[in-house]
Design a protein around this motif. Structure first.
Motif, mmCIF file in Angstrom:
data_model
loop_
_atom_site.group_PDB
_atom_site.id
_atom_site.type_symbol
_atom_site.label_atom_id
_atom_site.label_comp_id
_atom_site.label_asym_id
_atom_site.label_seq_id
_atom_site.Cartn_x
_atom_site.Cartn_y
_atom_site.Cartn_z
ATOM 1 N N GLU A 76 0.832 -1.207 0.000
ATOM 2 C CA GLU A 76 0.000 0.000 0.000
ATOM 3 C C GLU A 76 0.864 1.253 0.000
ATOM 4 O O GLU A 76 0.630 2.189 -0.768
ATOM 5 C CB GLU A 76 -0.935 -0.009 1.208
ATOM 6 C CG GLU A 76 -1.883 1.170 1.230
ATOM 7 C CD GLU A 76 -2.847 1.124 2.401
ATOM 8 O OE1 GLU A 76 -3.486 2.154 2.647
ATOM 9 O OE2 GLU A 76 -2.961 0.082 3.063
ATOM 10 N N HIS A 77 1.884 1.268 0.832
ATOM 11 C CA HIS A 77 2.793 2.415 0.889
ATOM 12 C C HIS A 77 3.514 2.607 -0.445
ATOM 13 O O HIS A 77 3.610 3.719 -0.965
ATOM 14 C CB HIS A 77 3.818 2.224 2.013
ATOM 15 C CG HIS A 77 4.819 3.314 2.096
ATOM 16 N ND1 HIS A 77 4.540 4.541 2.661
ATOM 17 C CD2 HIS A 77 6.097 3.381 1.650
ATOM 18 C CE1 HIS A 77 5.613 5.311 2.578
ATOM 19 N NE2 HIS A 77 6.566 4.629 1.964
ATOM 20 N N ASN A 78 4.002 1.507 -1.016
ATOM 21 C CA ASN A 78 4.714 1.588 -2.298
ATOM 22 C C ASN A 78 3.807 2.110 -3.407
ATOM 23 O O ASN A 78 4.227 2.929 -4.223
ATOM 24 C CB ASN A 78 5.268 0.222 -2.684
ATOM 25 C CG ASN A 78 6.398 -0.205 -1.776
ATOM 26 O OD1 ASN A 78 6.955 0.593 -1.038
ATOM 27 N ND2 ASN A 78 6.725 -1.474 -1.812
ATOM 28 N N ASP A 79 2.561 1.640 -3.446
ATOM 29 C CA ASP A 79 1.612 2.115 -4.461
ATOM 30 C C ASP A 79 1.330 3.605 -4.300
ATOM 31 O O ASP A 79 1.243 4.340 -5.287
ATOM 32 C CB ASP A 79 0.306 1.324 -4.400
ATOM 33 C CG ASP A 79 0.452 -0.106 -4.892
ATOM 34 O OD1 ASP A 79 1.495 -0.437 -5.501
ATOM 35 O OD2 ASP A 79 -0.475 -0.908 -4.657
ATOM 36 N N TRP A 134 21.795 6.023 -13.139
ATOM 37 C CA TRP A 134 20.547 5.636 -12.465
ATOM 38 C C TRP A 134 20.812 4.386 -11.646
ATOM 39 O O TRP A 134 21.315 3.383 -12.159
ATOM 40 C CB TRP A 134 19.463 5.375 -13.506
ATOM 41 C CG TRP A 134 18.089 5.145 -12.976
ATOM 42 C CD1 TRP A 134 17.189 6.098 -12.595
ATOM 43 C CD2 TRP A 134 17.427 3.895 -12.804
ATOM 44 N NE1 TRP A 134 16.012 5.517 -12.194
ATOM 45 C CE2 TRP A 134 16.134 4.152 -12.317
ATOM 46 C CE3 TRP A 134 17.794 2.568 -13.009
ATOM 47 C CZ2 TRP A 134 15.214 3.165 -12.025
ATOM 48 C CZ3 TRP A 134 16.883 1.571 -12.724
ATOM 49 C CH2 TRP A 134 15.608 1.870 -12.244
ATOM 50 N N VAL A 135 20.482 4.431 -10.348
ATOM 51 C CA VAL A 135 20.685 3.300 -9.444
ATOM 52 C C VAL A 135 19.326 2.874 -8.914
ATOM 53 O O VAL A 135 18.623 3.668 -8.275
ATOM 54 C CB VAL A 135 21.616 3.696 -8.265
ATOM 55 C CG1 VAL A 135 21.790 2.533 -7.312
ATOM 56 C CG2 VAL A 135 22.954 4.190 -8.785
ATOM 57 N N GLU A 187 10.329 -3.525 -3.509
ATOM 58 C CA GLU A 187 9.333 -3.424 -4.584
ATOM 59 C C GLU A 187 9.460 -2.131 -5.382
ATOM 60 O O GLU A 187 9.270 -2.130 -6.595
ATOM 61 C CB GLU A 187 7.917 -3.537 -4.012
ATOM 62 C CG GLU A 187 7.535 -4.935 -3.604
ATOM 63 C CD GLU A 187 7.355 -5.851 -4.798
ATOM 64 O OE1 GLU A 187 6.740 -5.449 -5.796
ATOM 65 O OE2 GLU A 187 7.847 -6.990 -4.725
ATOM 66 N N LEU A 188 9.761 -1.013 -4.721
ATOM 67 C CA LEU A 188 9.875 0.259 -5.443
ATOM 68 C C LEU A 188 10.991 0.223 -6.476
ATOM 69 O O LEU A 188 10.944 0.924 -7.479
ATOM 70 C CB LEU A 188 10.102 1.427 -4.478
ATOM 71 C CG LEU A 188 8.860 1.952 -3.788
ATOM 72 C CD1 LEU A 188 9.227 3.004 -2.728
ATOM 73 C CD2 LEU A 188 7.885 2.550 -4.784
ATOM 74 N N GLY A 189 11.992 -0.605 -6.261
ATOM 75 C CA GLY A 189 13.110 -0.715 -7.187
ATOM 76 C C GLY A 189 12.755 -1.327 -8.531
ATOM 77 O O GLY A 189 13.556 -1.301 -9.457
ATOM 78 N N ARG A 248 13.754 8.777 -9.310
ATOM 79 C CA ARG A 248 13.304 8.983 -10.681
ATOM 80 C C ARG A 248 12.634 7.717 -11.200
ATOM 81 O O ARG A 248 13.122 6.605 -10.974
ATOM 82 C CB ARG A 248 14.472 9.337 -11.620
ATOM 83 C CG ARG A 248 15.345 10.493 -11.196
ATOM 84 C CD ARG A 248 14.625 11.774 -10.913
ATOM 85 N NE ARG A 248 13.808 12.219 -12.031
ATOM 86 C CZ ARG A 248 12.780 13.048 -11.903
ATOM 87 N NH1 ARG A 248 12.433 13.502 -10.728
ATOM 88 N NH2 ARG A 248 12.094 13.402 -12.954
ATOM 89 N N PHE A 249 11.553 7.892 -11.937
ATOM 90 C CA PHE A 249 10.854 6.794 -12.595
ATOM 91 C C PHE A 249 11.732 6.293 -13.736
ATOM 92 O O PHE A 249 12.337 7.089 -14.463
ATOM 93 C CB PHE A 249 9.516 7.302 -13.121
ATOM 94 C CG PHE A 249 8.642 6.264 -13.750
ATOM 95 C CD1 PHE A 249 8.334 5.087 -13.090
ATOM 96 C CD2 PHE A 249 8.101 6.476 -15.002
ATOM 97 C CE1 PHE A 249 7.502 4.137 -13.668
ATOM 98 C CE2 PHE A 249 7.260 5.541 -15.589
ATOM 99 C CZ PHE A 249 6.964 4.363 -14.919
ATOM 100 N N GLU A 250 11.827 4.989 -13.913
ATOM 101 C CA GLU A 250 12.735 4.438 -14.922
ATOM 102 C C GLU A 250 12.422 4.894 -16.343
ATOM 103 O O GLU A 250 13.294 4.911 -17.194
ATOM 104 C CB GLU A 250 12.756 2.916 -14.856
ATOM 105 C CG GLU A 250 11.464 2.259 -15.263
ATOM 106 C CD GLU A 250 11.552 0.740 -15.218
ATOM 107 O OE1 GLU A 250 12.656 0.183 -15.226
ATOM 108 O OE2 GLU A 250 10.486 0.115 -15.187
#
Length: 93
Positions: free
Chosen positions: A12-15, A49-50, A55-57, A75-77
């Motif tokens: 939930e937090h990640n979303d 970019w690292v 899950e966020l990775g 940053r979004f990939e």
């Protein structure tokens, strides 16, 4: 004593982070002025970019380019900037 360390795997937090952070993108592929060459210059393919862990990775990483306005930011990939530097091995994400 319970282990209260943060693992980054709270769905939930990640979303919520994902939705909130998407609003901060520099380049959106759905914008009419998105240039074709930007598809090959997305953050996930930049050597600076690292990827984050957990899950966020899967979609998010940190910019480490000292010359980028996004240095030190998540940053979004599939985002990008003018400081893109291609990875020598051609990998993405």
């Amino acid at each position: 004593m319970p282990d209260n360390s943060w693992t980054g795997d709270d769905r939930e937090h990640n979303d919520e982070c994902h939705e909130r952070w998407l609003q901060l993108r520099n380049r959106r592929t759905d914008q009419p002025d998105y240039r074709d060459e930007w598809f090959d210059e997305q953050c996930g393919g930049c050597r600076f970019w690292v990827a984050l862990s957990g899950e966020l990775g899967r979609d998010w990483g940190l910019c480490t380019h000292p010359g980028s306005a996004f240095d030190g930011r998540a940053r979004f990939e599939h985002d990008g900037c003018d400081s893109f530097a291609v990875r020598e091995d051609g990998s993405f994400g």
